[in-house]
Design an enzyme around this catalytic site. Structure first.
Site, mmCIF file in Angstrom:
data_model
loop_
_atom_site.group_PDB
_atom_site.id
_atom_site.type_symbol
_atom_site.label_atom_id
_atom_site.label_comp_id
_atom_site.label_asym_id
_atom_site.label_seq_id
_atom_site.Cartn_x
_atom_site.Cartn_y
_atom_site.Cartn_z
ATOM 1 N N HIS A 141 72.900 7.507 82.515
ATOM 2 C CA HIS A 141 72.001 8.079 83.540
ATOM 3 C C HIS A 141 72.714 8.362 84.869
ATOM 4 O O HIS A 141 72.092 8.380 85.929
ATOM 5 C CB HIS A 141 70.798 7.168 83.811
ATOM 6 C CG HIS A 141 69.937 6.938 82.614
ATOM 7 N ND1 HIS A 141 69.507 7.955 81.804
ATOM 8 C CD2 HIS A 141 69.423 5.802 82.090
ATOM 9 C CE1 HIS A 141 68.761 7.447 80.826
ATOM 10 N NE2 HIS A 141 68.700 6.144 80.972
ATOM 11 N N HIS A 155 70.275 0.197 81.826
ATOM 12 C CA HIS A 155 70.071 -1.121 81.228
ATOM 13 C C HIS A 155 71.228 -2.049 81.577
ATOM 14 O O HIS A 155 72.040 -2.446 80.735
ATOM 15 C CB HIS A 155 69.897 -0.997 79.716
ATOM 16 C CG HIS A 155 68.756 -0.083 79.379
ATOM 17 N ND1 HIS A 155 68.650 0.591 78.214
ATOM 18 C CD2 HIS A 155 67.676 0.266 80.108
ATOM 19 C CE1 HIS A 155 67.545 1.317 78.210
ATOM 20 N NE2 HIS A 155 66.934 1.145 79.360
ATOM 21 N N HIS A 180 62.050 4.392 89.631
ATOM 22 C CA HIS A 180 62.626 4.138 88.310
ATOM 23 C C HIS A 180 64.118 4.481 88.228
ATOM 24 O O HIS A 180 64.932 3.664 87.851
ATOM 25 C CB HIS A 180 61.840 4.869 87.221
ATOM 26 C CG HIS A 180 62.320 4.504 85.843
ATOM 27 N ND1 HIS A 180 62.268 3.203 85.374
ATOM 28 C CD2 HIS A 180 62.909 5.221 84.865
ATOM 29 C CE1 HIS A 180 62.794 3.152 84.164
ATOM 30 N NE2 HIS A 180 63.203 4.369 83.831
#
Ligand SMILES: *[C@@H]1O[C@H](CO)[C@@H](O)[C@H](O)[C@H]1NC(C)=O
Ligand SMILES: *[C@@H]1O[C@H](CO)[C@@H](O)[C@H](O)[C@H]1NC(C)=O
Ligand SMILES: *[C@@H]1O[C@H](CO)[C@@H](O)[C@H](O)[C@H]1NC(C)=O
Ligand SMILES: *[C@@H]1O[C@H](CO)[C@@H](O)[C@H](O)[C@H]1NC(C)=O
Ligand SMILES: [Fe+2]
Length: 464
Positions: free
Chosen positions: A328, A357, A318
């Site tokens: 992130h 994203h 992930h």
């Protein structure tokens, strides 16, 4: 149809040439300004068409399938019945009008805060023939619903196959556009899903009704082709303030994986073989330090990969290890430190991640020389290293991650904050000179010549 070697070679050359033309000279690293849309879109309301509950008493809903064993001749069929348990039977067969085989599964149920799930059925059907279309029915004895799927060809080095890659999908209007685009590509046969499914945890009390609506939304794909699941942070649902202290509770009840078949001891790290690919799924949010079950499993798994049988070695995780988005940033670092040297040693072809994203693709680089004192802590080109692809741009409610670190690091070949998905176009191995490296073409939605074909639609992995 058997193509002659010459024909194959010329197709290969045409593909290669068009890739070189369509790929911006990527050595310097390109940041694309293309955006499908700028604003984050909202979740589709619960009364949207995509969330419609199927008609009929206790009608099965949220139907989804995934690979059920290592080699691809088993399938796990899952669905939910809302009113009472009903039957856990799957009827199936190769003729639409004669579902002559039967398998009985099991059902489960869970509570989350003040939510009680429907009856969640899982049934593994085995001993399927390769490369065969099967029809199946669930809801036996009450409201029967019928679907179909196609099993993959037998695992082998020269088996062409097409994977779609989707991550961080959520259930917004953009999610629906992404899924529709994915479906409009008839070639893709299986989804490699890189985590973060429903985003139910963005709702008060993690409203688990949004887990149900998400599964109804994606049923139009998941009932017909396997999605290979990776756990993301939005699957954790760890919320002590609600008394919910068991990580992954909703996800674990709803989405099964064939982890035992690959000798894993936990559902979130496992492997499957499909066509010419050996796919390893890792869990960013389960322990992976030395001596942990995931670490030990991966340590034993990598030497088992037989590159003569499955020349492609693909890893799904992930949180990305190489991510130059500020969003992130460095979250994947600890796992990279643990496992990167193995990925280089075993020549992993490509690592797909979600979480951020946006889209980003690295060059083949590694950063494994550092030992705390030697100062060698810069990523360097390494032909044994994987290409890292971040593809967490499915289109969820949190919107795009468009703030990138500047300047673009030299390891980053291409990056673009726009929603989309990828198609790993017909994995073929016939052009490979070694077990490592061949031509991969990435196609991202809305980049198929519609809006003047933005940059970065394709790339080439060098033949080494
Ligand atoms: C759960 O609690 C919330 C408030 O915290 C409330 O709005 C909702 O109706 C409750 N749901 C059920 C099923 O009781
Ligand atoms: C979602 O997409 C499908 C297929 O394109 C379309 O039929 C449907 O109306 C869309 N639903 C919403 C809520 O946008
Ligand atoms: C690896 O795969 C090849 C091709 O399927 C097979 O011939 C060989 O026996 C396998 N090697 C091992 C060690 O299993
Ligand atoms: C972008 O990221 C930088 C570094 O984290 C931060 O200082 C800046 O405020 C961010 N900008 C926006 C618009 O979020
Ligand atoms: Fe995430």
């Amino acid at each position: 149809m058997e193509l002659s070697k010459n024909m194959r070679n010329s197709i290969f050359l045409i593909l290669l040439a068009s890739l070189l033309l369509s790929t911006t000279r990527c050595k310097g690293g390109v940041t694309s300004t293309y955006r499908r849309r700028l604003e984050a879109s909202v979740d589709m309301p619960l009364d949207s068409d995509v969330f419609r509950v199927p008609a009929g008493y206790n009608a099965p809903q949220q139907v989804h399938i995934t690979q059920g064993d290592v080699d691809g001749n088993a399938v796990i069929v899952s669905w939910v019945t809302p009113d009472e348990p009903g039957s856990s039977v799957v009827l199936y067969g190769t003729s639409k009008h004669n579902l002559d085989k039967m398998k009985t599964g099991k059902h489960t149920q869970y509570k989350y805060y003040n939510y009680t799930s429907g009856f969640i059925h899982h049934c593994t059907i085995r001993h399927l023939k390769f490369d065969t279309k099967y029809y199946y029915a669930v809801g036996i004895g009450q409201t029967v619903r019928k679907f179909w799927f196609k099993t993959p060809p037998e695992v082998g080095p020269d088996v062409p196959y097409t994977f779609g890659i989707i991550g961080d999908l959520g259930q917004t209007y953009d999610s629906n556009t992404t899924l529709s685009h994915y479906e409009s590509n008839p070639k893709a046969e299986t989804v490699l899903y890189v985590g973060d499914l429903s985003y139910a945890d963005n709702y008060p009390d993690h409203d688990n009704n949004r887990w149900d609506s998400w599964a109804r939304f994606v049923e139009r794909s998941t009932a017909y082709q396997p999605w290979i699941w990776t756990a993301g942070n939005h699957e954790l649902d760890f919320e002590p303030s609600l008394g919910e202290k068991e990580p992954f509770k909703p996800f674990k009840h709803r989405y099964q994986t064939p982890y035992r078949a690959s000798d894993s001891t936990g559902p979130f790290w496992y492997s499957v073989k499909r066509a010419s690919a050996h796919i390893i799924v890792l869990s960013t949010y389960s322990a992976y330090g030395k001596y942990t079950p995931q670490y030990r499993w991966l340590e034993e798994e990598l030497p088992k990969v037989n590159r003569s049988e499955t020349p492609w070695l693909i890893v799904l995780v992930h949180s990305p290890w190489y991510n130059s988005n500020t969003y992130h940033y460095m979250e994947g670092e600890t796992m990279r430190v643990m496992f990167e040297s193995w990925f280089v040693q075993y020549k992993v072809d490509v690592v797909f991640a979600g979480h951020v994203h946006a889209y980003e693709r690295s060059h083949r680089i590694s950063n494994i020389a550092y030992d705390i004192v030697n100062k060698n802590c810069t990523p360097v080109p390494n032909e044994d290293a994987p290409v890292y692809i971040t593809i967490g741009d499915g289109g969820n409610i949190e919107g795009l991650a468009s703030n990138m670190t500047e300047p673009q690091p030299s390891y980053s070949a291409f990056r673009e904050a726009s929603f989309g998905h990828a198609i790993f176009l017909r994995l073929r191995t016939e052009h490979m000179l070694t077990t490592h490296g061949t031509v991969i073409r990435m196609e991202r939605e809305l980049q198929q010549m519609k809006n003047g074909s933005p940059t970065g639609t394709g790339f080439q992995l060098p033949i080494s």
